[in-house]
Design a protein around this motif. Structure first.
Motif, PDB file in Angstrom:
ATOM      1  N   CYS A 172      12.669   0.731  10.337  1.00 34.87           N
ATOM      2  CA  CYS A 172      12.499  -0.690  10.827  1.00 34.87           C
ATOM      3  C   CYS A 172      11.076  -1.266  10.678  1.00 34.87           C
ATOM      4  CB  CYS A 172      12.789  -0.979  12.140  1.00 34.87           C
ATOM      5  SG  CYS A 172      14.720  -0.743  12.570  1.00 34.87           S
ATOM      6  N   GLN A 173       9.996  -0.373  10.656  1.00 35.37           N
ATOM      7  CA  GLN A 173       8.476  -0.957  10.977  1.00 35.37           C
ATOM      8  C   GLN A 173       7.636  -0.330  10.064  1.00 35.37           C
ATOM      9  OE1 GLN A 173       8.837   0.764  15.000  1.00 35.37           O
ATOM     10  NE2 GLN A 173       8.849  -1.142  15.804  1.00 35.37           N
ATOM     11  N   TYR A 174       7.894   0.509   9.208  1.00 39.01           N
ATOM     12  CA  TYR A 174       6.957   1.054   8.081  1.00 39.01           C
ATOM     13  C   TYR A 174       7.172   0.170   6.905  1.00 39.01           C
ATOM     14  CZ  TYR A 174       3.774   4.370   6.018  1.00 39.01           C
ATOM     15  OH  TYR A 174       2.824   5.194   5.624  1.00 39.01           O
ATOM     16  N   GLU A 175       6.348  -0.868   6.829  1.00 41.99           N
ATOM     17  CA  GLU A 175       6.673  -2.048   5.994  1.00 41.99           C
ATOM     18  C   GLU A 175       6.130  -1.546   4.426  1.00 41.99           C
ATOM     19  OE1 GLU A 175       4.527  -5.473   7.338  1.00 41.99           O
ATOM     20  OE2 GLU A 175       6.007  -5.652   8.895  1.00 41.99           O
ATOM     21  N   VAL A 176       6.588  -1.943   3.549  1.00 44.62           N
ATOM     22  CA  VAL A 176       6.135  -1.521   2.184  1.00 44.62           C
ATOM     23  C   VAL A 176       5.593  -2.538   1.387  1.00 44.62           C
ATOM     24  CG1 VAL A 176       6.923  -0.388  -0.137  1.00 44.62           C
ATOM     25  CG2 VAL A 176       7.549   0.437   2.226  1.00 44.62           C
ATOM     26  N   ILE A 719      15.903  -1.707   1.582  1.00 44.25           N
ATOM     27  CA  ILE A 719      14.619  -1.797   2.087  1.00 44.25           C
ATOM     28  C   ILE A 719      14.229  -0.716   2.995  1.00 44.25           C
ATOM     29  CG2 ILE A 719      12.878  -3.299   3.580  1.00 44.25           C
ATOM     30  CD1 ILE A 719      14.378  -5.635   2.351  1.00 44.25           C
ATOM     31  N   GLU A 720      15.128  -0.186   3.641  1.00 49.30           N
ATOM     32  CA  GLU A 720      14.953   0.891   4.910  1.00 49.30           C
ATOM     33  C   GLU A 720      14.622   2.034   4.005  1.00 49.30           C
ATOM     34  OE1 GLU A 720      17.467  -1.070   8.714  1.00 49.30           O
ATOM     35  OE2 GLU A 720      18.235   0.520   7.511  1.00 49.30           O
ATOM     36  N   ILE A 721      15.710   2.276   2.901  1.00 50.56           N
ATOM     37  CA  ILE A 721      15.623   3.581   2.331  1.00 50.56           C
ATOM     38  C   ILE A 721      14.010   3.717   1.758  1.00 50.56           C
ATOM     39  CG2 ILE A 721      16.445   4.681   0.171  1.00 50.56           C
ATOM     40  CD1 ILE A 721      19.188   4.037   0.911  1.00 50.56           C
ATOM     41  N   SER A 727       7.259   6.255   3.860  1.00 50.24           N
ATOM     42  CA  SER A 727       6.585   6.975   5.119  1.00 50.24           C
ATOM     43  C   SER A 727       6.554   8.467   5.074  1.00 50.24           C
ATOM     44  CB  SER A 727       7.386   6.558   6.242  1.00 50.24           C
ATOM     45  OG  SER A 727       7.203   7.313   7.555  1.00 50.24           O
ATOM     46  N   MET A 728       7.566   9.117   4.456  1.00 51.08           N
ATOM     47  CA  MET A 728       7.476  10.592   4.258  1.00 51.08           C
ATOM     48  C   MET A 728       6.469  11.019   3.381  1.00 51.08           C
ATOM     49  SD  MET A 728      11.625  11.927   4.345  1.00 51.08           S
ATOM     50  CE  MET A 728      12.032  10.945   2.807  1.00 51.08           C
ATOM     51  N   LYS A 729       6.350  10.580   2.478  1.00 49.05           N
ATOM     52  CA  LYS A 729       5.358  10.676   1.338  1.00 49.05           C
ATOM     53  C   LYS A 729       4.086  10.494   1.823  1.00 49.05           C
ATOM     54  CE  LYS A 729       3.835   9.369  -3.338  1.00 49.05           C
ATOM     55  NZ  LYS A 729       2.357   8.897  -2.965  1.00 49.05           N
ATOM     56  N   GLU A 730       3.830   9.360   2.580  1.00 46.43           N
ATOM     57  CA  GLU A 730       2.440   9.240   2.947  1.00 46.43           C
ATOM     58  C   GLU A 730       2.019  10.001   4.142  1.00 46.43           C
ATOM     59  OE1 GLU A 730       2.089   5.085   3.472  1.00 46.43           O
ATOM     60  OE2 GLU A 730       2.077   4.594   1.265  1.00 46.43           O
ATOM     61  N   GLU A 731       3.066  10.350   4.978  1.00 45.82           N
ATOM     62  CA  GLU A 731       2.706  11.254   6.156  1.00 45.82           C
ATOM     63  C   GLU A 731       2.523  12.519   5.657  1.00 45.82           C
ATOM     64  OE1 GLU A 731       3.259  10.498  10.136  1.00 45.82           O
ATOM     65  OE2 GLU A 731       2.236   9.082   8.903  1.00 45.82           O
ATOM     66  N   GLY A 793       2.702   1.780   1.413  1.00 44.22           N
ATOM     67  CA  GLY A 793       2.794   1.411   2.767  1.00 44.22           C
ATOM     68  C   GLY A 793       1.801   0.469   3.084  1.00 44.22           C
ATOM     69  N   ILE A 794       2.318  -0.789   3.766  1.00 42.97           N
ATOM     70  CA  ILE A 794       1.073  -1.937   4.194  1.00 42.97           C
ATOM     71  C   ILE A 794       0.262  -1.172   5.240  1.00 42.97           C
ATOM     72  CG2 ILE A 794       0.934  -3.814   5.355  1.00 42.97           C
ATOM     73  CD1 ILE A 794       3.481  -4.873   3.775  1.00 42.97           C
TER      74      ILE A 794
END
Length: 843
Positions: A172-176, A719-721, A727-731, A793-794
Motif C-alpha cells: 500500500c505504501q512503498y511507492e515506486v 502496482i502492489e506486486i 521493497s524486498m530487493k531494496e530491504e 522505490g521513491i
C-alpha cells in the motif's frame, strides 16, 4: 528407535548440566541484553572471555564499575530477575522468550497457566506469588525488546514519528517511480470491537451503591508505543469539544440518514451507556486492506461513537499530509483515500459538519461500506457506498477488521483484568507480531488469491456480453444509467412528488374557499332576515353578545375575513401552477376531477408509496444476498419499517371505495420477483415496467459491474506486486549494508539489525515463488510481465558513510562523559523501582 531415545536422554542430561547455554546460543542472548543495558554489564567481560571464539572475538567488551544489585550480571548470564531490588529468584531469558512467542501464537495463554505448567514440569509446588513475579520479569523483557528495536530503527533512520504507520504495508505504501496513478490511492478500514474490554478494580460497595471507589495503584508507565492514540487526542473529536479547534465554525445539523435507525452503533444515545465496571469498553482500530495495523484507540467508558472514527481519520490523514510536505511533494495527493466503515453513510454528514471537513477534502477522502455490512443497508445507501458500484474499488471487500478481531478476541480473557499498561503492552505486542509474522507472510497469498479471482471473473466476459446483447443492452453507458434511474426512483418513493403536492394544495384551497363562500352566503342571508325582522318590530340592537343580530353580523364578518385569506392563497397557488383567473378549476373540470381522485386516495397512495419503496429496495438487497425466495420471514419480520408500512397500507386500502386488496405476511413473504406484486399497478408508475427492475437485467448488471471491478483489481495488483518486489530487493540491500557499517563499532547492535531484517526477510523467498506462480494462471496476459520485476522505490534508503562516522563519534564522546553514564545508571535504577512497584500490584 533406540538411537532416537538415546539422543533424547543425552539432550535432557546436557540441558540439566547447563551445557546448552554455551557457545553461540549463550552469545546471542548476551548481545541482546547488552544492546540496551550495557552500562550495568560488569559480568559481560568475564563471560565473553570464557566463550568460544566467534565473529565478535575482536570486539573489546566495555567494563562497567557499577553493578550494585547484580541485575546486569544476571542479564549477561541469560537470566531476568523476578524482583530487581531483591534478587532472590531469577528466570532464564529462554523461558521468558518461550512464553512470549507462545502468547503471540495463542493469546489465551495467560501467565498463571504457563507457570503452573512449568511447576508441573519441574515437579515443584505452585505458589501464588510466582505469576506476579514472572509478570514483572516479562515486563522487563518487553522493555528490553522495545529498547533493542528502537536502537535498530534509529540506526536504520526509521525512528521518526509515525514512520511505522506510514510504512507498515509495502503493497500500500512503498511507492515506486513511474507507477500509474490509481483512482483510489489506498484503501483502509476502521471498526470498533467490544471484546477487548478492561475491568476497573473497585472496593466493595458498603452503602448499597453498585460500584465502590477505585482501588488500583497509580501506574505512570505508558504501554503500546505508537499503536495507541492518547485519550486526550480522541476527546477533542467529541462533538461538544469541536469549538476548541481553531478556524472552524459550526454549520448546523444536517439531514438525518435513513440508515440511522437500523444500526445500533449509530445511535450515540444508546452507545454512550455502558457498564460502570468497565473502564475500557473495547477497541477502535484502523487497518490497510492487507490487514496491517495503522492505529488503535481505546473506547473509554463509551460505546462506538463517531469521535473515534474522526480521531483515527485525522491522525492518519494529517500524517500523510505532513509526510508529503516533508518529502517536497505537492499538497494535493494523486487519487482518493478510500476508507471503509460499516456505518459510513452516517459519517458523511458528521465529517461535513466537523473540523475535519477541510482535511478530508484536501486528502480526497472517499467513504465506503464493506460488502459484508453493505447488503444490510438500504438500497439507496448501497448505490452510493457499496464497493461494487465505486469506481476504482476493485473486488476488495474491506472486511479486514472482522478478520483481525476474530483472532484478537482471544486476548480478551487475558487482558480484561490487566492493568492499563500491561493491556496496551499485550495488544501492541500482538499487533506487531501479527503484522510481521502473519500479515506480511500472507501478503503474496492475498495477491495470488485476488489475481486468480479477478481472472476468473474476466474469463466470463464473453458470456456477460452475450447476455447483455440478448437483453437489448448494447451500450455500457446504458448499464451505468440504470443505477442513476434506480436511485432517482427510490428517492421519489421517499416523498410525494412536488407537482402532486402543489395540485393537491390548490384543490384543497378551492374546496375550502367554496365551503367558506357557502357559509358566507348563509350568514348574509341570515343577517338580512334578522335585520328585516328587527325593522318590522321596531327593535333596536343592544350590542350584547347574546343579541341575534349582533351574532349574525359578527359571523358574517369572520367569514369575509376567511374568504379574503383563502382567495390570497388561491391566487398564490395559481401563480405557481401557471393558471390564469379564467382557468380556475371548478367542479367537473379535468383538473378538479383528477385532483379530487388523488386527494381521496392520498392516504392510500402515501402508504402504498412507502411500502413500495421498502419492498422494492429489500427485494433488490436480498437478491444480491442470494436469499430471496428462500424463506425470508425472519428477515422481513425484523424490519419494523416494513411491518409499519404494511399495516398503514391495509388500513388505507380498507377505506377506499371499492376497497383494495389487503396484504398479509404469508403472501408478501413468498414473493420473489416484483412481477408478483399485483398491487404495484396502483402506484404512480409501475416499477415492473422499468428495464432495470427485471431479474434478468439486474443479474446481467451485477456481472457487468463485477467485470469492471475485476479489471480495476488487476491494475491495482500490478502496482502492489511491483511495490512488494521493490521493497524486498531494496530491504535486502539496505539492512545488511547498515549492519556491516555498525559492525565496526557495535557488533551486538549489528547482530540485532540482522535479526530485524530477518523478521520479514524470511518470507521473501515464499513471496517470490507465489508471485511467479501468478504468471502461470489461466488468462494471464504476458504483456503484464514487467510488473513482476522490481523497480526503484521513491523512499529508497541508502547507506551513507558520513552518517555512521557521526554516529561513531557521538558514541565515543558519550563513553567519555562520566556524568552521563551516571545519569544512565540512575535511569536504570528508576526503571527497576518502577518494575518492582508494578510487580506488587495485583491488577
Amino acid at each position: 528407535m533406540p538411537e532416537l531415545l538415546e539422543a533424547y536422554l543425552d539432550y535432557c542430561l546436557r540441558r540439566r548440566s547447563g551445557q546448552l547455554y554455551e557457545g553461540e546460543v549463550r552469545e546471542r542472548h548476551i548481545l541482546l541484553v547488552w544492546s540496551v543495558f550495557g552500562t550495568c554489564s560488569s559480568i559481560l567481560h568475564r563471560l565473553c572471555t570464557h566463550s568460544p571464539a566467534s565473529e565478535h572475538s575482536n570486539y573489546e567488551v566495555p567494563v562497567f564499575t557499577s553493578d550494585r544489585l547484580n541485575n546486569a550480571s544476571y542479564l549477561r548470564s541469560g537470566f531476568l530477575p523476578f524482583n530487581p531490588l531483591v534478587n532472590k529468584s531469577v528466570v532464564s531469558l529462554e523461558t521468558v522468550e518461550l512464553y512470549h512467542h507462545l502468547f503471540m501464537r495463542c493469546p489465551r495463554l495467560g501467565i498463571q497457566p504457563f507457570i503452573r505448567a512449568l511447576c508441573d514440569l519441574q515437579g515443584v509446588r505452585f505458589k501464588n506469588n510466582v505469576p506476579v513475579q514472572f509478570a514483572s520479569a516479562y515486563d522487563l523483557y518487553i522493555r528490553l525488546a522495545d529498547g533493542v528495536r528502537n536502537q535498530v530503527r534509529s540506526a536504520l533512520g526509521r525512528l521518526t514519528p509515525n514512520y511505522r504507520m506510514l510504512n507498515t504495508c509495502p503493497a500500500c505504501q512503498y511507492e515506486v517511480e513511474g507507477e500509474p496513478a490509481q483512482p483510489i490511492r489506498m484503501m483502509a478500514a476502521c471498526d470498533g470491537n467490544n471484546s477487548l474490554k478492561r475491568f476497573q478494580r473497585r472496593e466493595p460497595s458498603g452503602d448499597g451503591r453498585m460500584l465502590g471507589t477505585v482501588k488500583e495503584r497509580p501506574d505512570t508507565r505508558v504501554g503500546g508505543g505508537d499503536y495507541f492514540l492518547l485519550p486526550e487526542t480522541v476527546d477533542l473529536w467529541d462533538e461538544p469539544n469541536w469549538g476548541k479547534w481553531l478556524d472552524w465554525a459550526p454549520t448546523g445539523r444536517g439531514a438525518k440518514n435513513s440508515c440511522t435507525d437500523r444500526w445500533s452503533n449509530m445511535n450515540e444515545s444508546k452507545t454512550a451507556r455502558s457498564f460502570g465496571c468497565f473502564e475500557v469498553n473495547g477497541l477502535f482500530a484502523g487497518f490497510c486492506r492487507h490487514s496491517f495495523v495503522l492505529v488503535f484507540a481505546d473506547m473509554l467508558r463509551t460505546g462506538e461513537q463517531s469521535k473515534y472514527f474522526l480521531a483515527l481519520l485525522h491522525h492518519f490523514m494529517s500524517a500523510c499530509r505532513d509526510d508529503r510536505r516533508q518529502r517536497g511533494l505537492p499538497d494535493e495527493p494523486i487519487g482518493s483515500l478510500g476508507v471503509g466503515y460499516d456505518i459510513a453513510c452516517g459519517m458523511v454528514d458528521k465529517i461535513t459538519r466537523s473540523p475535519l471537513t477541510q482535511l478530508a477534502q484536501d486528502e480526497k477522502l472517499h467513504l465506503l461500506i464493506g460488502l459484508l455490512h453493505g447488503y444490510a443497508h438500504n438500497r439507496l445507501c448501497q448505490l452510493s457506498f457499496l464497493m461494487l458500484y465505486i469506481y476504482g474499488a476493485g473486488i476488495e471487500d474491506l472486511e479486514v477488521c472482522e478478520r483481525f478481531f476474530s483472532h484478537s478476541n482471544a486476548l480478551a480473557s487475558v487482558t480484561r483484568h490487566m492493568s492499563r499498561f500491561r493491556r496496551h503492552q499485550a495488544i501492541a505486542s500482538y499487533a506487531y507480531h501479527r503484522d510481521n509474522f502473519e500479515s506480511y507472510h500472507n501478503l503474496s497469498k492475498f495477491m495470488y488469491s485476488n489475481y486468480k479471482q479477478a481472472l476468473g471473473i474476466l474469463n466470463r466476459a464473453r458470456d456477460t456480453q452475450a447476455t447483455l446483447n440478448q437483453l437489448g443492452i448494447l451500450d455500457a453507458e446504458r448499464v451505468v444509467s440504470f443505477l442513476a434511474e434506480e436511485k432517482e426512483y427510490l428517492e421519489s418513493r421517499e416523498q410525494t412528488p412536488a407537482e402532486e403536492v402543489l395540485s393537491n394544495s390548490y384543490y384543497q384551497a378551492l374546496v375550502k374557499l367554496s365551503q367558506c363562500q357557502q357559509r358566507l352566503r348563509r350568514a348574509r342571508k341570515t343577517f338580512r332576515e334578522e335585520l328585516g325582522s328587527s325593522a318590522e318590530n321596531n327593535d333596536s340592537t343592544t350590542g350584547e353578545e347574546d343579541d341575534p343580530l349582533f351574532l349574525t353580523e359578527r359571523q358574517m364578518t369572520n367569514e369575509q375575513e376567511v374568504e379574503a385569506k383563502l382567495l390570497a392563497d388561491v391566487h398564490s397557488l395559481e401563480e405557481r401552477l401557471g393558471l390564469r383567473r379564467d382557468q380556475r378549476w371548478c367542479k367537473g373540470s379535468e383538473g378538479w376531477e383528477k385532483a379530487e381522485g388523488l386527494v381521496q386516495m392520498a392516504s392510500y397512495q402515501k402508504a402504498l408509496d412507502r411500502l413500495e419503496g421498502l419492498i422494492v429496495a429489500r427485494i433488490f438487497e436480498l437478491s444480491r444476498m442470494n436469499v430471496s425466495g428462500t424463506g425470508m420471514y425472519g428477515y422481513f419480520k425484523r424490519s419494523a419499517a416494513i411491518v409499519s408500512a404494511l399495516e398503514s397500507y391495509n388500513e388505507a386500502a380498507a377505506k377506499l371505495s371499492p376497497p383494495r386488496k389487503l396484504l398479509d405476511w404469508n403472501n408478501v413473504l413468498n414473493y420473489t420477483y416484483l412481477s408478483e406484486f399485483d398491487f404495484l399497478r396502483d402506484t404512480r408508475s409501475d416499477v415492473r415496467d422499468r428495464p432495470w427492475a427485471k431479474p434478468a437485467v439486474r443479474e446481467a448488471m451485477s456481472e457487468f459491474f463485477k467485470l469492471i471491478r475485476a479489471g480495476e483489481e488487476l491494475d491495482r495488483l500490478h502496482i502492489e506486486i511491483k511495490r512488494l518486489l521493490t521493497s524486498m530487493k531494496e530491504e535486502e540491500e539496505y539492512i545488511p549494508a547498515v549492519a556491516r557499517k555498525v559492525q565496526a563499532y557495535n557488533p551486538p547492535l549489528a547482530y540485532q539489525i540482522q535479526l530485524y531484517g530477518n523478521e520479514r526477510g524470511r518470507f521473501n523467498a515464499v513471496h517470490r515463488m507465489r508471485l511467479n506462480s501468478i504468471r502461470k494462471l489461466k488468462g494471464f496476459n504476458p504483456i503484464d510481465s514487467h510488473f513482476f520485476q522490481p523497480g526503484i522505490g521513491i523512499r529508497r534508503q541508502r547507506v551513507e558513510e558520513a552518517d555512521f562516522c557521526e554516529t561513531q563519534a557521538a558514541r565515543e564522546e558519550d563513553d567519555d562523559d562520566e556524568s552521563e553514564g551516571e545519569d544512565e545508571e540512575a535511569e536504570a535504577n528508576d526503571l527497576a523501582a518502577t518494575v518492582l512497584a508494578v510487580a506488587n500490584d495485583h491488577v
